[in-house]
Design a protein around this motif. Structure first.
Motif, short mmCIF file in Angstrom:
data_model
loop_
_atom_site.label_atom_id
_atom_site.label_comp_id
_atom_site.label_asym_id
_atom_site.label_seq_id
_atom_site.Cartn_x
_atom_site.Cartn_y
_atom_site.Cartn_z
N THR A 115 -50.15 96.85 -126.54
CA THR A 115 -49.69 95.85 -125.68
C THR A 115 -50.07 94.46 -125.99
O THR A 115 -51.07 93.92 -125.52
N THR A 116 -49.19 93.68 -126.83
CA THR A 116 -49.59 92.40 -126.95
C THR A 116 -48.76 91.58 -126.06
O THR A 116 -48.04 91.99 -125.21
N PRO A 117 -48.99 90.10 -125.65
CA PRO A 117 -48.34 89.44 -124.74
C PRO A 117 -46.66 89.45 -124.76
O PRO A 117 -46.08 89.48 -124.23
N ALA A 118 -46.43 89.55 -126.28
CA ALA A 118 -44.93 89.53 -126.54
C ALA A 118 -44.51 91.10 -126.02
O ALA A 118 -43.36 91.00 -125.26
N VAL A 119 -45.18 92.05 -126.51
CA VAL A 119 -44.63 93.39 -125.88
C VAL A 119 -44.80 93.49 -124.25
O VAL A 119 -43.58 94.07 -123.73
N LEU A 120 -45.78 92.89 -123.62
CA LEU A 120 -45.82 92.94 -122.33
C LEU A 120 -44.73 92.31 -121.39
O LEU A 120 -44.02 92.78 -120.59
N ILE A 121 -44.20 91.09 -121.97
CA ILE A 121 -43.38 90.25 -121.35
C ILE A 121 -41.91 90.99 -121.95
O ILE A 121 -40.99 90.96 -121.07
N THR A 122 -41.77 91.53 -122.82
CA THR A 122 -40.58 92.07 -123.25
C THR A 122 -40.16 93.48 -122.21
O THR A 122 -39.12 93.58 -121.56
N LEU A 123 -41.28 94.24 -122.19
CA LEU A 123 -41.20 95.52 -121.23
C LEU A 123 -41.08 95.03 -119.76
O LEU A 123 -40.28 95.68 -119.03
N THR A 124 -41.54 93.76 -119.52
CA THR A 124 -41.55 93.40 -118.11
C THR A 124 -40.16 93.09 -117.96
O THR A 124 -39.59 93.21 -116.65
N PHE A 125 -39.60 92.48 -118.81
CA PHE A 125 -38.22 91.83 -118.69
C PHE A 125 -37.25 93.05 -118.52
O PHE A 125 -36.29 93.06 -117.68
N ALA A 126 -37.51 94.22 -119.38
CA ALA A 126 -36.51 95.36 -119.40
C ALA A 126 -36.55 96.13 -117.98
O ALA A 126 -35.59 96.11 -117.43
N MET A 127 -37.84 96.19 -117.16
CA MET A 127 -38.01 96.42 -116.08
C MET A 127 -37.43 95.78 -114.95
O MET A 127 -36.79 95.99 -114.17
N GLY A 128 -37.32 94.25 -115.33
CA GLY A 128 -36.88 93.53 -114.41
C GLY A 128 -35.16 93.56 -114.31
O GLY A 128 -34.71 93.43 -113.54
N CYS A 129 -34.79 94.06 -115.52
CA CYS A 129 -33.34 94.16 -115.61
C CYS A 129 -32.91 95.63 -114.84
O CYS A 129 -31.86 95.26 -114.05
N GLY A 130 -33.84 96.46 -114.71
CA GLY A 130 -33.66 97.54 -113.89
C GLY A 130 -33.60 97.35 -112.31
O GLY A 130 -32.92 97.66 -111.78
N SER A 131 -34.55 96.34 -111.98
CA SER A 131 -34.83 96.07 -110.65
C SER A 131 -33.66 94.92 -110.09
O SER A 131 -33.21 95.29 -109.12
N ALA A 132 -33.09 94.34 -111.11
CA ALA A 132 -31.81 93.58 -110.77
C ALA A 132 -30.56 94.58 -110.51
O ALA A 132 -30.00 93.91 -109.47
N LEU A 133 -30.51 95.59 -111.41
CA LEU A 133 -29.60 96.36 -111.03
C LEU A 133 -29.49 97.22 -109.93
O LEU A 133 -28.48 97.54 -109.23
N MET A 134 -30.83 97.50 -109.59
CA MET A 134 -31.00 98.13 -108.26
C MET A 134 -30.81 97.14 -107.15
O MET A 134 -30.44 97.90 -106.05
N GLY A 135 -31.12 96.09 -107.00
CA GLY A 135 -31.24 95.13 -105.73
C GLY A 135 -30.03 95.07 -105.10
O GLY A 135 -30.55 95.70 -103.72
N PRO A 136 -29.04 94.79 -105.54
CA PRO A 136 -27.84 94.93 -104.35
C PRO A 136 -27.36 96.29 -103.92
O PRO A 136 -27.25 96.29 -102.82
N GLY A 137 -27.68 96.97 -104.60
CA GLY A 137 -27.36 98.78 -104.08
C GLY A 137 -28.51 98.91 -102.87
O GLY A 137 -28.10 99.53 -101.90
N TRP A 138 -29.55 98.89 -103.30
CA TRP A 138 -30.84 99.02 -102.40
C TRP A 138 -30.49 98.23 -100.96
O TRP A 138 -30.54 98.66 -99.95
N GLN A 139 -29.94 96.92 -101.07
CA GLN A 139 -29.85 96.09 -99.94
C GLN A 139 -28.65 96.62 -99.07
O GLN A 139 -28.64 96.83 -97.97
N ALA A 140 -27.42 97.02 -99.75
CA ALA A 140 -26.40 97.30 -99.34
C ALA A 140 -26.33 98.80 -98.53
O ALA A 140 -25.42 99.04 -97.57
N ILE A 141 -27.05 99.62 -99.09
CA ILE A 141 -27.27 101.01 -98.21
C ILE A 141 -28.11 100.73 -96.82
O ILE A 141 -27.92 101.66 -96.03
N GLN A 142 -28.72 99.64 -96.46
CA GLN A 142 -29.65 99.72 -95.30
C GLN A 142 -28.59 99.66 -93.99
O GLN A 142 -28.92 100.60 -93.25
N PRO A 143 -27.50 98.93 -94.07
CA PRO A 143 -26.57 99.28 -92.83
C PRO A 143 -25.84 100.73 -92.74
O PRO A 143 -25.42 100.97 -91.76
N GLU A 144 -26.22 101.44 -93.99
CA GLU A 144 -25.61 102.79 -93.79
C GLU A 144 -26.66 103.74 -93.00
O GLU A 144 -26.22 104.91 -92.77
#
Length: 551
Positions: A115-144
C-alpha cells in the motif's frame, strides 16, 4: 410547533430524545451503522497515520480525506435518483457488500506491504464512491423508520451515532495501529460493513412508491427543479456551505497538528479525535433542550463560534490537554450545526423527492468538506498550518455574522409535507399514447372580482412556486383584455407522465392549501384545459365528465 396548552392542563411533552430506539428496525439499523462508523473512523486514523510522516504530509493527509468525500460531488445526485426510483433496501445491501470487499482488498495489500500513498488514496477514493452512492438512500430511509414527530430525535441519534464512533474508533485505532500496524484496523472496517448487510437483510421494507417508476433523466431533472424552487431548502444549502467550507480546515489538518505541533503519536491523535467525539455526544444529549430554548438561527451562530474557537486553539496552543479540552467544545458545535441543518431539511422535504434533495445537500456538505479539506491542505503546505487554521477560524466567524442577512427561514420544516391527492385524474376525450408525450400546457381560467385582485395575485405568486416545485418548467399569469374579470394561469409540464405524477403523488398538504387559497378568491369553479402539440400520438380516451378539473 404545538400550540399553548389550555389553562389548568400541563404542557404536552414532545417525544423523548431516545424514542426512535424503541422501534426494532430503527434500533437494529442504528446499531449496525454504529459498528460501521467505528470501523470507518478506525480506517481513517490508520490511513492518515500511514502518511503523516511522509514529505508534504499536510497535502497527503488532506488528500486522503478529500478522496473519501469528493465523490459526493459527482455521484450524490445520481445516487439520489436511484434511491428514489429503485428499492432503497436492495441498493444499500449491494453497496454495503461492495464496500466490505474494497476494504478487504486494502487490508490484504497493506498486510503484504504493497500500500503506497497512491494505492491508499485510490482505494480510499473508491470507497468514497461507495459512501456517496449510499448516502442519499441511507438518509432517505430514516423517515420510513419513525413517525414524523420523532424525525428530529432520529436525526440527533444519527449524529450521535457518528460521534460515538468518532469517540471510540480513533482512540481504539490509535492503540491498534501503534501495536500492530494499520492492516488490522482496515480489516475491522471490512467486517463492520457485513453487520450493515445483515441488518438491512432482516428489514422487511414496506414499498410505498405508487405508480410507474420514473425514468432516470426526468427524475434527476424534477429533483433539481424542486430544489431550485424551494426557498427554504436552498437556504439550508447555503448555511451548510458557509459552515463546512471553513470548518473542513480543522478536519484535514488535525493529523499534522497532532504530529508536528503537539508531538503526539497515533494514539494521541486518536485521543484528539475522541475529544471531538465526546463533545458531539454531549451535544446530542443536550440539543433538544438547547434548540427549544434558543431557536435554529441562534443555535447555528453559537455552533459556528464554538467550531471557530477549536480551530483557533489548534493553531496557537501547544499543550495537548488544552487543545483536547477546547476540541470537546468544538465537537458540541459540530453536532449542533450538523443536526440542526439535517433535521430542518428532513422535515422540509416530501417523500417523493426526499433522496434527490438530500443528495444535493450531501453534495454541498460533504462535497464542500472534501474540496475545503484539499484546498486548506495546499494552503497550509505553502503558508504553514497555524496561519491557515487562523484564516479558517476568521471565515467561520464571518459565516456566523452572515446569519443576520441569510438566516434559516422560520417556516422551514414546519409546513405540511404530507402527500395528498387533491386533483382527480383528468377526464379527457383524448389521451396521449405514451407518458413521454409532451410538453403539456395546462390552462386554468379564474373569474376574479376587482376587489379581490390584489389578494388573488399574491396567492398566485405563492402558487407559481408550488407549480414549478412539483413539475412545471414554465408558469405565467395573464388577464383577458376582452374580459378583465378573467384571469388565466398557464403552466407547462415537460411530459404527460410528469403531469400525471402531479396528480398521483407530488402534491403536499401545503401545496393543496396554496391551490385552495387561490380558488377561494375566485367566483365559481376554475375551468381547466390540457393542451398538447399537434403531433402528439393519441391513445384511447373517455368523454369529458361534467364539471371542471383542477390541474
Amino acid at each position: 410547533m404545538s400550540s399553548a396548552p389550555a389553562a389548568g392542563k400541563p404542557a404536552a411533552r414532545g417525544p423523548s430524545s431516545w424514542a426512535p430506539l424503541s422501534a426494532r428496525v430503527f434500533r437494529s439499523l442504528w446499531l449496525a451503522q454504529l459498528g460501521s462508523n467505528v470501523g470507518t473512523w478506525m480506517q481513517t486514523v490508520g490511513a492518515q497515520w500511514m502518511l503523516v510522516h511522509q514529505p508534504n504530509a499536510a497535502v497527503l493527509t488532506s488528500a486522503v480525506q478529500a478522496a473519501s468525500l469528493l465523490p459526493v460531488l459527482f455521484l450524490s445526485l445520481p445516487a439520489g435518483v436511484l434511491s428514489d426510483v429503485l428499492d432503497r433496501r436492495t441498493l444499500l445491501i449491494t453497496l454495503s457488500a461492495v464496500m466490505a470487499a474494497l476494504s478487504g482488498v486494502l487490508t490484504v495489500l497493506t498486510a503484504a506491504g504493497l500500500t503506497t500513498p497512491a494505492v491508499l488514496i485510490t482505494l480510499t477514493f473508491a470507497m468514497g464512491c461507495g459512501s456517496a452512492l449510499m448516502g442519499p438512500g441511507w438518509q432517505a430511509i430514516q423517515p420510513e423508520l419513525v413517525p414524523r414527530a420523532q424525525i428530529p430525535a432520529a436525526a440527533a441519534l444519527g449524529s450521535l451515532n457518528v460521534n460515538i464512533a468518532r469517540a471510540v474508533g480513533p482512540a481504539a485505532a490509535g492503540v491498534i495501529v501503534a501495536l500492530t500496524g494499520p492492516a488490522v484496523v482496515f480489516g475491522i472496517n471490512s467486517v463492520s460493513f457485513l453487520g450493515v448487510v445483515a441488518a438491512l437483510a432482516l428489514w422487511r421494507r414496506t414499498r410505498t412508491t405508487a405508480g410507474t417508476p420514473e425514468r432516470l433523466r426526468p427524475a434527476l431533472e424534477s429533483g433539481l427543479r424542486y430544489v431550485r424552487h424551494a426557498p427554504g431548502v436552498r437556504r439550508v444549502m447555503l448555511r451548510s456551505a458557509l459552515f463546512v467550507l471553513p470548518a473542513s480546515a480543522l478536519w484535514g489538518l488535525l493529523p499534522v497538528v497532532s504530529s508536528s505541533r503537539l508531538g503526539l503519536s497515533a494514539g494521541g491523535y486518536g485521543l484528539l479525535l475522541a475529544a471531538l467525539g465526546v463533545g458531539a455526544i454531549v451535544g446530542a444529549v443536550t440539543i433538544k433542550r438547547v434548540r427549544t430554548a434558543l431557536g435554529t438561527n441562534v443555535l447555528l451562530a453559537l455552533s459556528t463560534c464554538a467550531f471557530a474557537a477549536g480551530t483557533a486553539a489548534a493553531a496557537v496552543l501547544r499543550e495537548p490537554w488544552a487543545v483536547a479540552a477546547l476540541l470537546v467544545l468544538t465537537g458540541v458545535g459540530w453536532l449542533y450545526a450538523l443536526s440542526t441543518l439535517n433535521t430542518t431539511l428532513q422535515l422540509a422535504l416530501p417523500s417523493w423527492v426526499r433522496a434527490r434533495a438530500l443528495a444535493v445537500y450531501l453534495m454541498v456538505f460533504m462535497g464542500g468538506q472534501g474540496i475545503g479539506t484539499l484546498v486548506w491542505g495546499v494552503i497550509a503546505n505553502e503558508a504553514g498550518v497555524p496561519p491557515t487554521l487562523l484564516a479558517a477560524a476568521a471565515l467561520l466567524l464571518l459565516g456566523c455574522a452572515s446569519l443576520l442577512w441569510w438566516p434559516v427561514h422560520k417556516v422551514t420544516g414546519t409546513l405540511d409535507r404530507t402527500i395528498v391527492a387533491p386533483w382527480p385524474e383528468p377526464a379527457l376525450t383524448l389521451t396521449p399514447a405514451e407518458a413521454a408525450e409532451g410538453p403539456v400546457l395546462v390552462e386554468v381560467s379564474y373569474r376574479v372580482p376587482d376587489d379581490r385582485v390584489p389578494a388573488f395575485r399574491t396567492a398566485m405568486s405563492a402558487l407559481s412556486v408550488s407549480r414549478r416545485r412539483t413539475g412545471a418548467s414554465r408558469w405565467g399569469l395573464f388577464r383577458a383584455l376582452e374580459d378583465p374579470g378573467t384571469w388565466i394561469e398557464v403552466f407547462e409540464v415537460p411530459s404527460w407522465g410528469e403531469h400525471l405524477r402531479q396528480h398521483e403523488g407530488r402534491i403536499t398538504g401545503y401545496d393543496a392549501e396554496l391551490v385552495e387559497r387561490a380558488r377561494e378568491l375566485a367566483d365559481g369553479t376554475p375551468v381547466v384545459r390540457h393542451l398538447l402539440p399537434p403531433g402528439t400520438r393519441e391513445g384511447p380516451g373517455a368523454p369529458e365528465e361534467p364539471g371542471a378539473r383542477e390541474g
